[in-house]
Design an enzyme around this catalytic site. Structure first.
Site, PDB file in Angstrom:
ATOM      1  N   SER A  48       0.859  -1.188   0.000  1.00 27.23           N
ATOM      2  CA  SER A  48       0.000   0.000   0.000  1.00 27.23           C
ATOM      3  C   SER A  48       0.891   1.232   0.000  1.00 27.23           C
ATOM      4  O   SER A  48       2.082   1.137   0.331  1.00 27.23           O
ATOM      5  CB  SER A  48      -0.850   0.004   1.272  1.00 27.23           C
ATOM      6  OG  SER A  48      -1.476   1.242   1.489  1.00 27.23           O
ATOM      7  N   TYR A  75      -2.393  -1.918  10.623  1.00 30.52           N
ATOM      8  CA  TYR A  75      -2.465  -1.970   9.151  1.00 30.52           C
ATOM      9  C   TYR A  75      -1.152  -1.491   8.533  1.00 30.52           C
ATOM     10  O   TYR A  75      -0.606  -2.146   7.626  1.00 30.52           O
ATOM     11  CB  TYR A  75      -3.629  -1.098   8.672  1.00 30.52           C
ATOM     12  CG  TYR A  75      -3.771  -1.090   7.164  1.00 30.52           C
ATOM     13  CD1 TYR A  75      -4.368  -2.167   6.503  1.00 30.52           C
ATOM     14  CD2 TYR A  75      -3.318  -0.021   6.394  1.00 30.52           C
ATOM     15  CE1 TYR A  75      -4.499  -2.175   5.116  1.00 30.52           C
ATOM     16  CE2 TYR A  75      -3.444  -0.020   5.011  1.00 30.52           C
ATOM     17  CZ  TYR A  75      -4.038  -1.094   4.381  1.00 30.52           C
ATOM     18  OH  TYR A  75      -4.160  -1.118   3.010  1.00 30.52           O
TER      19      TYR A  75
HETATM   20  N1  LIG Z   1      -8.673   0.376  -1.218  1.00 32.32           N
HETATM   21  C1  LIG Z   1      -7.570   1.067  -1.041  1.00 32.32           C
HETATM   22  O1  LIG Z   1      -7.580   2.317  -1.088  1.00 32.32           O
HETATM   23  C2  LIG Z   1      -6.273   0.354  -0.777  1.00 32.32           C
HETATM   24  C3  LIG Z   1      -5.104   1.126  -0.753  1.00 32.32           C
HETATM   25  C4  LIG Z   1      -3.892   0.473  -0.544  1.00 32.32           C
HETATM   26  C5  LIG Z   1      -3.837  -0.903  -0.412  1.00 32.32           C
HETATM   27  N2  LIG Z   1      -4.990  -1.629  -0.454  1.00 32.32           N
HETATM   28  C6  LIG Z   1      -4.897  -3.088  -0.318  1.00 32.32           C
HETATM   29  O2  LIG Z   1      -5.623  -3.723  -1.348  1.00 32.32           O
HETATM   30  C7  LIG Z   1      -6.066  -5.005  -0.913  1.00 32.32           C
HETATM   31  C8  LIG Z   1      -7.550  -5.156  -1.216  1.00 32.32           C
HETATM   32  O3  LIG Z   1      -8.259  -4.243  -0.393  1.00 32.32           O
HETATM   33  P1  LIG Z   1      -9.634  -3.567  -0.815  1.00 32.32           P
HETATM   34  O4  LIG Z   1      -9.476  -2.130  -0.513  1.00 32.32           O
HETATM   35  O5  LIG Z   1     -10.071  -3.993  -2.151  1.00 32.32           O
HETATM   36  O6  LIG Z   1     -10.577  -4.165   0.347  1.00 32.32           O
HETATM   37  P2  LIG Z   1     -12.055  -4.802   0.340  1.00 32.32           P
HETATM   38  O7  LIG Z   1     -12.450  -4.881   1.763  1.00 32.32           O
HETATM   39  O8  LIG Z   1     -12.948  -4.082  -0.602  1.00 32.32           O
HETATM   40  O9  LIG Z   1     -11.801  -6.255  -0.243  1.00 32.32           O
HETATM   41  C9  LIG Z   1     -11.045  -7.202   0.467  1.00 32.32           C
HETATM   42  C10 LIG Z   1     -11.541  -8.600   0.142  1.00 32.32           C
HETATM   43  O10 LIG Z   1     -10.750  -9.527   0.911  1.00 32.32           O
HETATM   44  C11 LIG Z   1     -11.619 -10.500   1.457  1.00 32.32           C
HETATM   45  N3  LIG Z   1     -11.033 -11.092   2.655  1.00 32.32           N
HETATM   46  C12 LIG Z   1     -11.000 -10.569   3.913  1.00 32.32           C
HETATM   47  N4  LIG Z   1     -10.452 -11.451   4.761  1.00 32.32           N
HETATM   48  C13 LIG Z   1     -10.121 -12.544   4.024  1.00 32.32           C
HETATM   49  C14 LIG Z   1      -9.520 -13.791   4.346  1.00 32.32           C
HETATM   50  N5  LIG Z   1      -9.178 -14.086   5.603  1.00 32.32           N
HETATM   51  N6  LIG Z   1      -9.318 -14.679   3.350  1.00 32.32           N
HETATM   52  C15 LIG Z   1      -9.706 -14.403   2.090  1.00 32.32           C
HETATM   53  N7  LIG Z   1     -10.286 -13.244   1.727  1.00 32.32           N
HETATM   54  C16 LIG Z   1     -10.486 -12.323   2.691  1.00 32.32           C
HETATM   55  C17 LIG Z   1     -12.907  -9.752   1.760  1.00 32.32           C
HETATM   56  O11 LIG Z   1     -14.007 -10.640   1.890  1.00 32.32           O
HETATM   57  C18 LIG Z   1     -13.013  -8.835   0.555  1.00 32.32           C
HETATM   58  O12 LIG Z   1     -13.721  -9.440  -0.502  1.00 32.32           O
HETATM   59  C19 LIG Z   1      -5.744  -5.072   0.584  1.00 32.32           C
HETATM   60  O13 LIG Z   1      -4.559  -5.833   0.774  1.00 32.32           O
HETATM   61  C20 LIG Z   1      -5.510  -3.626   0.953  1.00 32.32           C
HETATM   62  O14 LIG Z   1      -4.662  -3.479   2.053  1.00 32.32           O
HETATM   63  C21 LIG Z   1      -6.210  -1.026  -0.615  1.00 32.32           C
END
Ligand SMILES: NC(=O)c1ccc[n+]([C@@H]2O[C@H](COP(=O)([O-])OP(=O)(O)OC[C@H]3O[C@@H](n4cnc5c(N)ncnc54)[C@H](O)[C@@H]3O)[C@@H](O)[C@H]2O)c1
Length: 291
Positions: free
Chosen positions: A146, A159
């Protein structure tokens, strides 16, 4: 080479494919002509996405999988290689957020973040990389760090720790793949998104009011501040397109919003170089959180 030339016709496995960035990556992988294996703890979410992709003429398989469980991730690899084919791209994407002061954080919430965000990535590497090496075909592993992987942010410490860890894991892994002589066909890449529209802040852990003296308001106000950022965040499909093109061009750091993320990288590098301690920013935003 562009992303379609490299990834089209291959198999992509995406953890956390049921929502947000993972769902965007799955939809774009399908558009590029990949077969997609959709893994998520939310089985209904990936079943719905599988139906959508299949209805659009694509090839998709959904599997309920908790990335915290090494045996479940091993079974995901086993089933993928047996029923779908050799994996060209593994995306260790599943991740969760946590808000609140570190000293107010329930142990279970700390473990949830570490087990999903860090150990989940490790389990993915362990289950898939030996098979990718043995297959002797070009293969890619993307691990989701991230912008938070190069930043310091109060009220999100678990986080932020997890995202620094994923970045370090991925950097070390790249060196190990080189050391072992597999870098002729194994490509390890770190993904550092900026703000992308998703469910991550809604699904985040917080602070329990049961814990005497816990500052629930601080945790809630940080969640609200992050939810406010969502309005201006990037669409996951656009983010996916950017990431696939960058990956195809061979860089190590894949950035959804290169300008924004590079500015955080520069700031981090500069504060380490000059031994400048972490500075509180937008202090007003944290005022309600001050003890
Ligand atoms: N959205 C952002 O702005 C952002 C920014 C930087 C990094 N990220 C990273 O991107 C990745 C995806 O995040 P997102 O924002 O799409 O989140 P989100 O919550 O929309 O999606 C995450 C998905 O992971 C699944 N999940 C949760 N626990 C799980 C487990 N134990 N096993 C399998 N699946 C599981 C959830 O059910 C969900 O479908 C993460 O690693 C997050 O840290 C997101």
């Amino acid at each position: 080479m562009n992303a379609r030339d490299i990834f089209g016709g291959g198999v992509a496995v995406i953890t956390g494919a049921g929502a947000g960035i993972g769902a965007g990556l799955a939809r774009h992988a399908h558009r590029l002509g990949m077969s997609v294996v959709l893994a998520d703890i939310d089985g209904a979410a990936v079943a719905a996405l599988r139906d959508e992709i299949v209805a659009d003429g694509g090839a998709a398989v959904d599997l309920a999988c908790d990335v915290r469980d090494p045996e479940a991730v091993a079974a995901l690899a086993e089933r993928t290689y047996r029923d779908v084919g050799p994996v060209r791209l593994l995306i260790n994407n599943a991740g969760v957020e946590q808000f609140g002061y570190l000293w107010d954080t329930p142990v279970a919430n700390w473990n949830r973040v570490m087990d999903i965000n860090v150990s989940g990535v490790f389990h993915g590497v362990r289950a898939f990389l030996p098979r990718m090496i043995a297959a002797e075909a070009a293969a890619w592993i993307w691990n989701l760090s991230s912008i938070g992987g190069v930043a310091t942010v109060p009220l999100q410490a678990p986080y932020i720790v997890s995202k620094h860890a994923v970045l370090a894991l991925t950097e070390c892994l790249r060196l190990e793949v080189q050391l072992a002589g597999h870098d002729d066909h194994i490509h390890v890449q770190a993904v550092l998104p900026g703000a992308v529209k998703s469910n991550i802040f809604e699904a985040a852990g917080g602070v329990s009011a049961d814990l005497a003296g816990a500052d629930v308001d601080a945790a809630d106000s940080q969640r609200d501040a992050m939810l406010a950022i969502k309005a201006g965040a990037m669409d996951p499909l656009d983010a996916a397109e950017v990431l696939f093109e960058q990956s195809a061009h061979g860089g190590f750091y894949l950035l959804t919003q290169p300008e924004q993320v590079r500015s955080a990288m520069t700031e981090r590098a500069e504060s380490l170089r000059t031994l400048t301690p972490p500075q509180l920013r937008n202090k007003g935003r944290f005022e309600s959180a001050e003890h």
